[in-house]
Design a protein around this motif. Sequence first.
Motif, short mmCIF file in Angstrom:
data_model
loop_
_atom_site.label_atom_id
_atom_site.label_comp_id
_atom_site.label_asym_id
_atom_site.label_seq_id
_atom_site.Cartn_x
_atom_site.Cartn_y
_atom_site.Cartn_z
N GLY A 243 -28.91 33.92 -24.01
CA GLY A 243 -27.51 33.92 -23.41
C GLY A 243 -26.83 35.25 -23.68
N LEU A 244 -27.34 36.19 -24.59
CA LEU A 244 -26.66 37.52 -24.53
C LEU A 244 -27.21 38.33 -23.45
N GLU A 245 -28.63 38.07 -22.91
CA GLU A 245 -29.04 38.67 -21.77
C GLU A 245 -28.21 38.16 -20.57
N MET A 246 -28.14 36.92 -20.33
CA MET A 246 -27.37 36.40 -19.22
C MET A 246 -25.97 36.91 -19.02
N ALA A 247 -25.24 36.69 -19.97
CA ALA A 247 -23.73 37.07 -20.02
C ALA A 247 -23.66 38.50 -19.81
N ALA A 248 -24.51 39.41 -20.16
CA ALA A 248 -24.47 40.73 -19.91
C ALA A 248 -24.62 41.10 -18.45
N THR A 249 -25.51 40.37 -17.65
CA THR A 249 -25.79 40.51 -16.27
C THR A 249 -25.26 39.68 -15.11
N GLU A 250 -24.39 38.65 -15.76
CA GLU A 250 -23.68 37.82 -14.95
C GLU A 250 -22.70 38.59 -14.03
N PRO A 251 -22.11 38.46 -12.87
CA PRO A 251 -21.51 38.91 -12.24
C PRO A 251 -19.79 38.48 -12.66
N ARG A 252 -18.96 39.17 -12.77
CA ARG A 252 -17.56 38.82 -13.20
C ARG A 252 -17.13 37.61 -12.33
N PHE A 253 -16.64 36.78 -13.04
CA PHE A 253 -16.07 35.51 -12.20
C PHE A 253 -14.50 35.65 -12.04
N LYS A 254 -13.96 35.25 -10.80
CA LYS A 254 -12.72 35.27 -10.77
C LYS A 254 -12.05 34.05 -10.01
N PHE A 255 -11.19 33.35 -10.55
CA PHE A 255 -11.02 31.81 -10.06
C PHE A 255 -9.51 32.17 -9.10
N ASP A 256 -9.76 31.61 -7.81
CA ASP A 256 -8.37 31.61 -7.16
C ASP A 256 -7.71 30.52 -7.38
N SER A 257 -6.59 30.54 -8.20
CA SER A 257 -5.77 29.28 -8.81
C SER A 257 -4.89 28.72 -7.68
N ASP A 258 -4.63 29.19 -6.87
CA ASP A 258 -3.53 28.74 -5.67
C ASP A 258 -3.65 27.28 -5.43
N SER A 259 -4.95 26.78 -5.11
CA SER A 259 -4.72 25.36 -4.65
C SER A 259 -4.59 24.37 -5.83
N LEU A 260 -5.24 24.82 -6.87
CA LEU A 260 -4.98 23.98 -8.10
C LEU A 260 -3.49 23.90 -8.53
N ILE A 261 -2.96 25.10 -8.68
CA ILE A 261 -1.43 25.08 -9.11
C ILE A 261 -0.60 24.24 -8.16
N ALA A 262 -0.91 24.26 -6.88
CA ALA A 262 -0.05 23.73 -5.63
C ALA A 262 -0.39 22.42 -5.75
N SER A 263 -1.43 21.80 -6.14
CA SER A 263 -1.68 20.25 -6.50
C SER A 263 -1.21 19.74 -7.73
N PHE A 264 -0.46 20.44 -8.45
CA PHE A 264 0.21 19.85 -9.66
C PHE A 264 1.13 18.65 -9.11
N PRO A 265 0.98 17.61 -9.79
CA PRO A 265 1.84 16.59 -9.51
C PRO A 265 3.42 16.64 -10.01
N TYR A 266 4.16 17.82 -9.54
CA TYR A 266 5.57 17.79 -9.94
C TYR A 266 6.22 16.64 -9.48
N ASP A 267 5.79 16.09 -8.41
CA ASP A 267 6.69 14.87 -7.96
C ASP A 267 6.93 13.79 -8.83
N LEU A 268 6.05 13.69 -9.82
CA LEU A 268 6.02 12.75 -10.77
C LEU A 268 7.34 12.78 -11.75
N TRP A 269 8.07 14.00 -11.72
CA TRP A 269 9.15 14.24 -12.18
C TRP A 269 10.18 14.45 -11.39
N ASN A 270 10.10 14.37 -10.09
CA ASN A 270 11.04 14.47 -8.87
C ASN A 270 11.38 16.11 -8.90
N LEU A 271 10.40 17.01 -9.09
CA LEU A 271 10.63 18.42 -8.89
C LEU A 271 10.10 18.83 -7.85
#
Length: 271
Positions: A243-271
């Motif tokens: 695990g130490l070797e893998m974590a040191a060599t894995e490329p940095r991960f970046k998550f594009d959060s836009d679609s997940l944020i946009a999918s939040f069910p604000y409509d349940l609160w009429n927002l």
Amino acid sequence: MLQRPKPTVPDLYPKIDLEYWKPAAHYKAVNFGDELSRVVVELMLARKGATLADAVARPRHLVSVGSVLHLAREGSVIWGTGLHGSMPEECHHYRQLDVRATRGPITRRFLAQRGISAPEVYGDPGLLAAHLTGDRFAPTGEFEVGFVPNMHDLPFLAQAKVIEQHPGMRLINPLRAWNEVIADITRHKMILASSLHGVVIAEAFGIPACFVRLTEHEPLQKYEDYFEGTGRRLRYAASIGDGLEMAATEPRFKFDSDSLIASFPYDLWNL
């Protein structure tokens, strides 16, 4: 002497019922990864000045962070939930769901097989932790390596003295308040974890992380679902050293959060 069951207290007004998994009473603790469900939903609502305690026009059942799709009811709203590989299909007691996002494509395919449509919006909502908490948990790199176990791995870690065999590695106990665990994770330069949300939170804050599978208690499916949902294939280590070797060599991960944020069910609160 038999005790009468405590009467249930009916809701005094309609509100959104958020479902998430809680450890059995004998643990006398919370599991931070599951508590993230309430935390992330509350923080998403706070962006619009709302809370889970708000009255709503129509009560609904919401399922979010965690491998808890089997806890969904008929008509539940699903936002970022995933399958748990140990739960047989007959534990899923619903025919129709309102799906806004799933943790990954494995969960989405499972729903499709049951005739339930779901958008191609993926991601564990725990990935939004850094975005939603601002500069509260800025990574410091104070320590080298931390290990976040799945709660069911704690007895094995103690018995096998796994952490003691790796000087300089710090154990991060997941059975604490969410903010304490995140604060601990962000004090490390690298995170190894058998806890899925140990990996999720480390990656949310840009900290190199690796899934280390020390026991077979947790099925691989939920980890595969998460990694595929972020556009990757699951790679994991079977030992701390690997695990130490893998974590040191894995490329940095970046998550594009836009679609997940946009999918939040604000409509349940009429927002």
